[in-house]
Write an enzyme that holds these catalytic residues in place. Structure first.
Site, PDB file in Angstrom:
ATOM      1  N   CYS A 119       8.127 -17.209 -50.774  1.00 48.09           N
ATOM      2  CA  CYS A 119       7.240 -18.381 -50.645  1.00 48.09           C
ATOM      3  C   CYS A 119       7.418 -19.100 -49.313  1.00 48.09           C
ATOM      4  O   CYS A 119       6.565 -19.893 -48.913  1.00 48.09           O
ATOM      5  CB  CYS A 119       7.479 -19.351 -51.795  1.00 48.09           C
ATOM      6  SG  CYS A 119       7.248 -18.572 -53.383  1.00 48.09           S
ATOM      7  N   HIS A 260       4.835 -26.400 -50.606  1.00 46.51           N
ATOM      8  CA  HIS A 260       4.470 -25.151 -51.292  1.00 46.51           C
ATOM      9  C   HIS A 260       4.011 -25.502 -52.706  1.00 46.51           C
ATOM     10  O   HIS A 260       4.649 -26.299 -53.399  1.00 46.51           O
ATOM     11  CB  HIS A 260       5.689 -24.230 -51.313  1.00 46.51           C
ATOM     12  CG  HIS A 260       5.520 -23.061 -52.217  1.00 46.51           C
ATOM     13  ND1 HIS A 260       4.377 -22.290 -52.217  1.00 46.51           N
ATOM     14  CD2 HIS A 260       6.341 -22.522 -53.160  1.00 46.51           C
ATOM     15  CE1 HIS A 260       4.504 -21.339 -53.120  1.00 46.51           C
ATOM     16  NE2 HIS A 260       5.682 -21.456 -53.707  1.00 46.51           N
ATOM     17  N   ASN A 290       0.290 -20.694 -58.003  1.00 47.30           N
ATOM     18  CA  ASN A 290       1.258 -20.464 -56.926  1.00 47.30           C
ATOM     19  C   ASN A 290       0.883 -19.150 -56.236  1.00 47.30           C
ATOM     20  O   ASN A 290       0.949 -18.091 -56.849  1.00 47.30           O
ATOM     21  CB  ASN A 290       2.659 -20.400 -57.550  1.00 47.30           C
ATOM     22  CG  ASN A 290       3.756 -20.101 -56.537  1.00 47.30           C
ATOM     23  OD1 ASN A 290       3.481 -19.710 -55.406  1.00 47.30           O
ATOM     24  ND2 ASN A 290       4.993 -20.257 -56.962  1.00 47.30           N
TER      25      ASN A 290
HETATM   26  C1  COA Z   1       8.263 -21.959 -65.234  1.00 49.03           C
HETATM   27  C2  COA Z   1       8.104 -23.427 -65.632  1.00 49.03           C
HETATM   28  C3  COA Z   1       6.662 -23.850 -65.593  1.00 49.03           C
HETATM   29  C4  COA Z   1       8.645 -23.608 -67.031  1.00 49.03           C
HETATM   30  O1  COA Z   1       8.572 -24.971 -67.419  1.00 49.03           O
HETATM   31  P1  COA Z   1       9.812 -25.655 -68.150  1.00 49.03           P
HETATM   32  O2  COA Z   1       9.411 -27.030 -68.453  1.00 49.03           O
HETATM   33  O3  COA Z   1      10.998 -25.452 -67.231  1.00 49.03           O
HETATM   34  O4  COA Z   1       9.903 -24.825 -69.476  1.00 49.03           O
HETATM   35  P2  COA Z   1      11.114 -23.925 -70.042  1.00 49.03           P
HETATM   36  O5  COA Z   1      11.240 -22.666 -69.241  1.00 49.03           O
HETATM   37  O6  COA Z   1      12.325 -24.771 -70.190  1.00 49.03           O
HETATM   38  O7  COA Z   1      10.526 -23.563 -71.450  1.00 49.03           O
HETATM   39  C5  COA Z   1      10.255 -24.561 -72.426  1.00 49.03           C
HETATM   40  C6  COA Z   1       9.685 -23.883 -73.647  1.00 49.03           C
HETATM   41  O8  COA Z   1       8.330 -23.473 -73.368  1.00 49.03           O
HETATM   42  C7  COA Z   1       8.178 -22.099 -73.703  1.00 49.03           C
HETATM   43  N1  COA Z   1       7.207 -21.499 -72.774  1.00 49.03           N
HETATM   44  C8  COA Z   1       7.438 -20.859 -71.607  1.00 49.03           C
HETATM   45  N2  COA Z   1       6.294 -20.468 -71.082  1.00 49.03           N
HETATM   46  C9  COA Z   1       5.299 -20.858 -71.896  1.00 49.03           C
HETATM   47  C10 COA Z   1       3.908 -20.746 -71.884  1.00 49.03           C
HETATM   48  N3  COA Z   1       3.265 -20.139 -70.864  1.00 49.03           N
HETATM   49  N4  COA Z   1       3.204 -21.273 -72.881  1.00 49.03           N
HETATM   50  C11 COA Z   1       3.801 -21.898 -73.904  1.00 49.03           C
HETATM   51  N5  COA Z   1       5.131 -22.037 -73.992  1.00 49.03           N
HETATM   52  C12 COA Z   1       5.878 -21.527 -72.995  1.00 49.03           C
HETATM   53  C13 COA Z   1       9.553 -21.516 -73.555  1.00 49.03           C
HETATM   54  O9  COA Z   1       9.657 -20.322 -74.297  1.00 49.03           O
HETATM   55  C14 COA Z   1      10.427 -22.623 -74.078  1.00 49.03           C
HETATM   56  O10 COA Z   1      10.390 -22.573 -75.485  1.00 49.03           O
HETATM   57  P3  COA Z   1      11.696 -22.955 -76.342  1.00 49.03           P
HETATM   58  O11 COA Z   1      11.992 -24.377 -76.003  1.00 49.03           O
HETATM   59  O12 COA Z   1      11.231 -22.737 -77.733  1.00 49.03           O
HETATM   60  O13 COA Z   1      12.764 -22.010 -75.872  1.00 49.03           O
HETATM   61  C15 COA Z   1       8.926 -24.341 -64.646  1.00 49.03           C
HETATM   62  O14 COA Z   1      10.309 -24.191 -64.873  1.00 49.03           O
HETATM   63  C16 COA Z   1       8.653 -24.035 -63.209  1.00 49.03           C
HETATM   64  O15 COA Z   1       7.558 -24.256 -62.708  1.00 49.03           O
HETATM   65  N6  COA Z   1       9.668 -23.527 -62.462  1.00 49.03           N
HETATM   66  C17 COA Z   1       9.541 -23.167 -61.092  1.00 49.03           C
HETATM   67  C18 COA Z   1       8.520 -22.107 -60.874  1.00 49.03           C
HETATM   68  C19 COA Z   1       8.973 -21.056 -59.964  1.00 49.03           C
HETATM   69  O16 COA Z   1      10.053 -20.556 -60.041  1.00 49.03           O
HETATM   70  N7  COA Z   1       8.117 -20.658 -59.037  1.00 49.03           N
HETATM   71  C20 COA Z   1       8.412 -19.625 -58.134  1.00 49.03           C
HETATM   72  C21 COA Z   1       9.258 -20.105 -57.027  1.00 49.03           C
HETATM   73  S1  COA Z   1       8.329 -20.746 -55.747  1.00 49.03           S
END
Ligand code: COA
Length: 333
Positions: A119, A260, A290
């Site tokens: 990224c 980003h 993204n």
């Molecule tokens: C990926 C991202 C959106 C997840 O959001 P979050 O708030 O951290 O959510 P979590 O991963 O803790 O998951 C929370 C719950 O939602 C669930 N979940 C994950 N994806 C889901 C989806 N698409 N739809 C519904 N539920 C989902 C998980 O299974 C988890 O369930 P649980 O509590 O029963 O275990 C967030 O962490 C993020 O944007 N991270 C950075 C993104 C990234 O790495 N980008 C690339 C680098 S530039």
């Protein structure tokens, strides 16, 4: 250095972008995996993303973005000295995406290569171009971020497949005698110790195409979203402050920060920590998701074409991604 050891300025003389027509909405994704528009919108701010068809390869998207940027800069193909493409989804393993773009646009005086910093690819490339142009070696360099992430996304895996989209953005970095404008400062960093936060294992030398994968899903990108989330917020804050400090600026002097586009909540929480007003922060993630290296140059092109960034405005660009890598740039238009 130039012949007189003179340091030149490097400014953005043109920007361009291109995204595929095909739209994948949150509603579409909710038919493919167990998710919902409500979950995706509240957790990420994304409403839809663009998906390339099989003819819209990374070079194809790049060529269109370059055409737009060269047109704005008013430059012909023979005036471009180099093309640098930040990408993790290149046209082929080799030759580089840059070579396909060089040939297609008739950039007969340009050398070309891809730069892999996930990224952060666009800002790493910008930093390389800045150095070449400021030392007087080249007059105009095309810098891109271009991705077809849909080719490495696992559409059975709900946490990652909702995040990513395809697109390309380009900027022409040009030489000027006026060192008070243009790319005033860039910073790039890396921490390979964090590689397991975000990666795609296949098909390099460690997991070559000639050996069957133990886990077929290793063809696709994997991420530890939570880890990346926290680091990203901290990095945006630190890089913003570094950019301000480099030129003794106050945050009120920054017209627009272009982070980003990885998650609207990450951007909002870092801007809140920085005490920025909403109209100082550019967010277009709802439309594209993204797009990795492409996200900053697409947003930059929108800001320039919509007249949000005009002559004399300061902007700070900040990236964070796999590697781990990060980068920032302070630009005066
Ligand atoms: C990926 C991202 C959106 C997840 O959001 P979050 O708030 O951290 O959510 P979590 O991963 O803790 O998951 C929370 C719950 O939602 C669930 N979940 C994950 N994806 C889901 C989806 N698409 N739809 C519904 N539920 C989902 C998980 O299974 C988890 O369930 P649980 O509590 O029963 O275990 C967030 O962490 C993020 O944007 N991270 C950075 C993104 C990234 O790495 N980008 C690339 C680098 S530039």
């Amino acid at each position: 250095m130039g012949s007189n050891n003179k340091i030149f300025g490097a400014y953005i003389s043109g920007t361009g972008s291109f995204v595929p027509d095909k739209i994948l909405t949150n509603a579409d994704l909710s038919k493919m995996v167990d998710t919902s528009d409500e979950w995706i919108t509240t957790r990420t701010g994304i409403k839809e993303r663009r998906i390339a068809n099989e003819n819209e390869t990374t070079a194809y998207l790049s060529i269109e973005a370059c055409r737009n940027a060269m047109e704005m800069a008013g430059l012909g193909p023979e005036e471009i000295g180099a093309v640098i493409i930040g990408t993790i989804t290149p046209e082929m393993v080799f030759p580089s995406t840059g070579c396909f773009v060089q040939q297609a646009l008739g950039l007969k005086n340009a050398f070309a290569f891809d730069l892999q910093a996930a990224c952060s690819g666009f800002l790493y490339s910008l930093s390389v171009a800045e150095a070449f142009v400021k030392m007087g070696k080249y007059n105009n360099i095309l810098v891109l971020g271009a991705e077809t992430l849909s080719t490495i996304v696992d559409y059975n895996e709900r946490t990652s497949c909702i995040l990513f989209g395809d697109g390309a953005g380009a900027a022409v970095v040009s030489r000027t005698d006026d060192t008070s404008k243009g790319v005033l400062y860039t910073n790039c960093g890396a921490d390979g110790g964090g590689w397991e936060s975000l990666y795609c294992k296949a098909y390099g030398s460690r997991y070559p195409v000639s050996r069957p994968l133990e886990d077929e899903s290793d063809k696709f990108m994997k991420l530890q979203g939570r880890e990346v989330y926290q680091l990203a917020v901290r990095t945006i804050v630190d890089e913003f402050n570094l950019c301000l400090k480099s030129h003794d600026l106050d945050k009120s002097q920054i017209k627009m920060i272009i982070p980003h586009q990885m998650n609207a909540r990450i951007i909002e929480s870092s801007s809140k920590r920085l005490g920025l007003s909403e109209d100082q922060v550019y967010i277009n993630i709802a439309k594209y998701g993204n797009t990795s290296a492409a996200s900053i140059p697409i947003a930059l092109d929108e800001c320039v074409r919509q007249g949000i960034l005009t002559k004399g405005d300061y902007s700070i660009l900040i990236a964070f991604g796999a590697g781990l890598t990060w980068a920032s740039a302070l630009i005066k238009f």
